[in-house]
Design an enzyme around this catalytic site. Sequence first.
Site, PDB file in Angstrom:
ATOM      1  N   GLY A 115     -17.758 -12.409  -6.761  1.00  0.00           N
ATOM      2  CA  GLY A 115     -18.833 -13.352  -7.077  1.00  0.00           C
ATOM      3  C   GLY A 115     -19.854 -12.771  -8.038  1.00  0.00           C
ATOM      4  N   HIS A 165      -5.570  -3.398  10.209  1.00  0.00           N
ATOM      5  CA  HIS A 165      -5.756  -2.017   9.768  1.00  0.00           C
ATOM      6  C   HIS A 165      -5.486  -1.070  10.930  1.00  0.00           C
ATOM      7  CE1 HIS A 165      -7.419   1.501   7.901  1.00  0.00           C
ATOM      8  NE2 HIS A 165      -7.662   0.833   6.790  1.00  0.00           N
ATOM      9  N   ARG A 216      -0.173   0.008   5.809  1.00  0.00           N
ATOM     10  CA  ARG A 216      -0.965  -0.383   6.969  1.00  0.00           C
ATOM     11  C   ARG A 216      -0.206  -1.252   7.967  1.00  0.00           C
ATOM     12  NH1 ARG A 216      -6.458  -1.814   3.562  1.00  0.00           N
ATOM     13  NH2 ARG A 216      -7.010   0.338   3.133  1.00  0.00           N
ATOM     14  N   HIS A 265      -8.561  -6.799   9.499  1.00  0.00           N
ATOM     15  CA  HIS A 265      -9.319  -6.140   8.446  1.00  0.00           C
ATOM     16  C   HIS A 265      -9.452  -6.984   7.183  1.00  0.00           C
ATOM     17  CE1 HIS A 265     -10.879  -2.933   6.047  1.00  0.00           C
ATOM     18  NE2 HIS A 265      -9.848  -2.909   5.251  1.00  0.00           N
TER      19      HIS A 265
END
Lengths: 659, 253, 223
Positions: A46, A267, A338, A420
């Site tokens: 953003g 995660h 992960r 996560h």
Amino acid sequence: MATIDSKIPEGPIAEKWTNYKAHQKLVNPANKRKLDIIVVGTGLAGASAASTLAEMGFNILNFCIQDSPRRAHSIAAQGGINAAKNYQNDGDSVYRLFYDTVKGGDYRAREANVYRLAEVSNNIIDQCVAQGVPFAREYGGLLANRSFGGAQVSRTFYAKGQTGQQLLLGAYSSLNRQIKAGKVKSYNRYELHDIVMVDGRARGIIAKNLVTGEFERFAAHAVVLATGGYGNTYFLSTNAMGCNCSAAIAAYRKGAYFANPSYVQIHPTCIPVHGDKQSKLTLMSESLRNDGRIWVPKKIEDAKKLQKGEIKGSDIPEEDRDYYLERRYPAFGNLVPRDVASRAAKERCDKGFGVNNTGLAVFLDFSEAINRLGIDVVRQRYGNLFDMYEEISDVNPGEFAREINGVKYYNPMMIFPAIHYTMGGLWVDYELQTSVKGLFAIGECNFSDHGANRLGASALMQGLADGYFVLPYTIQNYLSDQITVPRFDPNSKEFIDAQKKCEAEQDALMKIKGKRSVDSIHKDLGHIMWEYVGMGRTKESLETALTKLKELRKEFETNLFIPGKEEGMNVELDKAFRLKDFIMMGELIARDALSRNESCGGHFREEYQTEEGEAKRDDENYFYVGCWNYQGDDNKEPELLKEPLKYEAIKVQTRNYKS
Amino acid sequence: MATDNIMKVNLKVWRQAGPKEKGGFVTYENVETTPDTSFLETLDILNESLIEKGEEPIVFDHDCRDGICGMCSLYINGHPHGPATGATTCQLYMRRFKNGETITVEPWRSAAFPVLKDLMVNRNAFDQIQQAGGYVSFNCGGAQDANAIPISKVDADEAMDSATCIGCGACVAACKNGSAMLFVSAKVSQFALLPQGRVEAAKRVKAMVAKMDELGFGNCTNTRACEAECPKRISISNIARMNREFLCAKLKD
Amino acid sequence: MSNSCLSSIGKKLIMSISGLFLVLFLLFHMSMNLVAVFSGEAYNAVCEFLGANWYALVGTMVLALGFIVHIVFAFILSLQNRKARGTERYAYQEKPAAVEWASQNMLVLGCIVFVGLILHLSQFWYKMQFAEIAGITNQYGVADGAAWMQYYFSQLPVVICYLVWFVAIWFHLSHGFWSALQTIGWNNKVWMDRWKCISNIFATVVMLGFAAVVIAAYIKSLC
């Protein structure tokens, strides 16, 4: 059934973006001044988009829910940012970064988008250095790199353990420059409540001023959402407390497809849940897996004793420890991606080998590293993380515990996987435009680049790529024919109606006057999601989830209690709005997971696994992006649209981290 | 090790309905928590019980709960971010307190940070200072290769130390003068140390100090309270550097 | 340069420069006093030299200006700081261990120093330099500093007042000295501790020097 056009440019993969830029339509400087763009969110995506568009000459209205743009959750990213600079001369290239990202994403990402991401990754580093981001350097004065999971080269740039913070502060500084120049108008503590459509295009938003409690109307020629992911659907996650999916859901309700919601990243190295009063999970950096070894006891009796608190991890000698990642994945060991590490932890705990009182934790042990390198070296690398762990759990992982048979053992950490990041998000085409005209989505908010699993240090890369280098180009292709469209009046009927709708929704929430707090229902939602739509999913669990979510929605609609008034600041009311959308999001995740009869990346269906327990993809039937199309009513089942994936540059294979 | 010991604390909390309303302390007795629970989670627990009773919960700023976003504030038992050093409020755990202890919780107190509600203050002044000059003036796309300008590791590391500031406002809250010098000097230092920021260093420091003064922050008297309470341990050597930069810039006028 | 005086750092710079000037004066004054310990005559020769002549008068005026500027700006800054603190005060405050007590009480210390200064001026300056200018006659001569010293420092209450005063100046100096250098910008992480150490040593030496004269005179009166 609507057809999906991803607008991928023609040509070989390496030339697509160049070709696109060469032929796209642009807006001339005088016309840029006439165009307004709303950017919602001030994270990496953003803030970088808002500042870059403003530098180009557009007028930007920028919104964030925090008290300052600098606090967006991108700030919490620790590890680093990938780029194909090949400064280390280790054979890196744009193609290799592209390939690793597609493979890491379990072949569920859109090729052309990922290639573009890898291509602009180098510009990001240049841009950030020029902004004054203090990346780590070698003594010679050049930039340093470190390696990260899922890659064989060192391509990660970092600023201590605070890379996200430094990159965000860089983008925030550019944003500030534009705020001062008057090109960006910044609205802090404002939350998007609805997107206003005029003649089938997104033309503005209704945002709530969280301090005064009033709804305000804002008009623009285009709306950009950079509002992050939906991880907090699970209540407990590593996301910030304020992270929510309401903006994305508002877009979804307006007809923007929601793509691949079931791809949720878990995660592996978070601090385990300690009790039912917990509000937030803490992430321990992935870098710990460089020297830490993950294990559970070999003997179930030992695990039982650990669960009862009769013995400690350091009481178990080497030969009775099961280093299950090293056992299962000899080539990558503790450094597997992960999703693989998380699932392996769950598998052990499901078998009863969990090591804390809840049975939901595994050990991360530094004894071997301390014995090899000495405590000083280990503390130099991870001292701050050890301190953080000690503050939270009162155990010092560097502390000597005992000696068994001449081997010194140190207190291990306990870790467990936690939600996560969300790879899924609003569907966007190559131009990052959603299926709603004039509505764009960037950063974690969209689905585009990570496929079914994201590699470490790639989220920062994607947020900044979208904001600095992609959207500022592609949005012009949309705006070029809008230059004759005059500014919209926020007092027109469409805006007034949208505001009234928001106020009516607010009245309805306040009027429920039930018994339960927002958080207590959110905890129930999180429980359902983690239990039935978590790391391991089955057809039955997902069906149960959908039933339970329906009940929960009913509970929310009939038994919610919000204290205080509608006027002025009411934090509970704001949270209630978000929870309403989280429940909707939960249903979307479960529905998507149920529809995807395969396992890939962050989506693991227990029915679809190999004999060794690895994810089993079904490329024949599920080689597509699942896009959910809202049907005009929260109670109607959304329609599933499919964007077929076309791989031209990469051969789709089974992911292998064993050899 | 994790313990399930229940502990009880009394929370003496500042409640204030709005910026213009008069505030006061309310003591909530025997709030049940555990030593492994964070301070903010204890406030969550208290809030949950308040909502159950139909009362409005205590409003406080918080977001990442990882000690990095700078959103959480709170002046706890006489210290910004509580008694732990080098940590934010969200990194404070209840084992720091005694069972049965009364914990006083106040908002940041400074004229430049007016209270919005209860423990929440408006720190917009910090953004305004950053907008005055906390940036390098260049447009996206114009950057040269990242390795084109070598920067000594020492300078890069020191710039990083300064850049670690999370903008939480603890320095202002801790200062008996309500001075923002530590915050401003951290940003000025980061850019002054790097060649990219050097180009407009003089202009920047003058603009940022002028804005800081305009917003009604106090004058630094070198008490070092800011440094002692800073959750990121930003050093007051940054303030010396800013003074130097500022005076040199002014002398050149 | 002129508009920097209006900024917070400019005002602090004025405090710093005037403070350092007063520090220099103290050093000079102390060295001069030490002479009295060894020889009253020599001391009186210095007093004679610093009587009502033009250079001594200019020196006195500049010195007075230094004091006035230092005091006026101290009050301006303190008032601003009070305002910046806001109307509500903390109910519960605790000083961090790293914060020196003196640093937070410079104004109070300054006030004590000022009261002591008035006493000191009335006892010495008023009866020596001022008396010389105004042509007032006293019990001792206008240049007989040694006699005045012996007269006052034979009185235990005066001695105690002076010693208390010196302690206040010590605290004021121990913070003020390094603080002045920090304000000018002559400080960094390495020099921080060095300057603090030098401040403490300097303040101790100067104040011991002053105290030595007072105590020596008092002991002499006992013999």
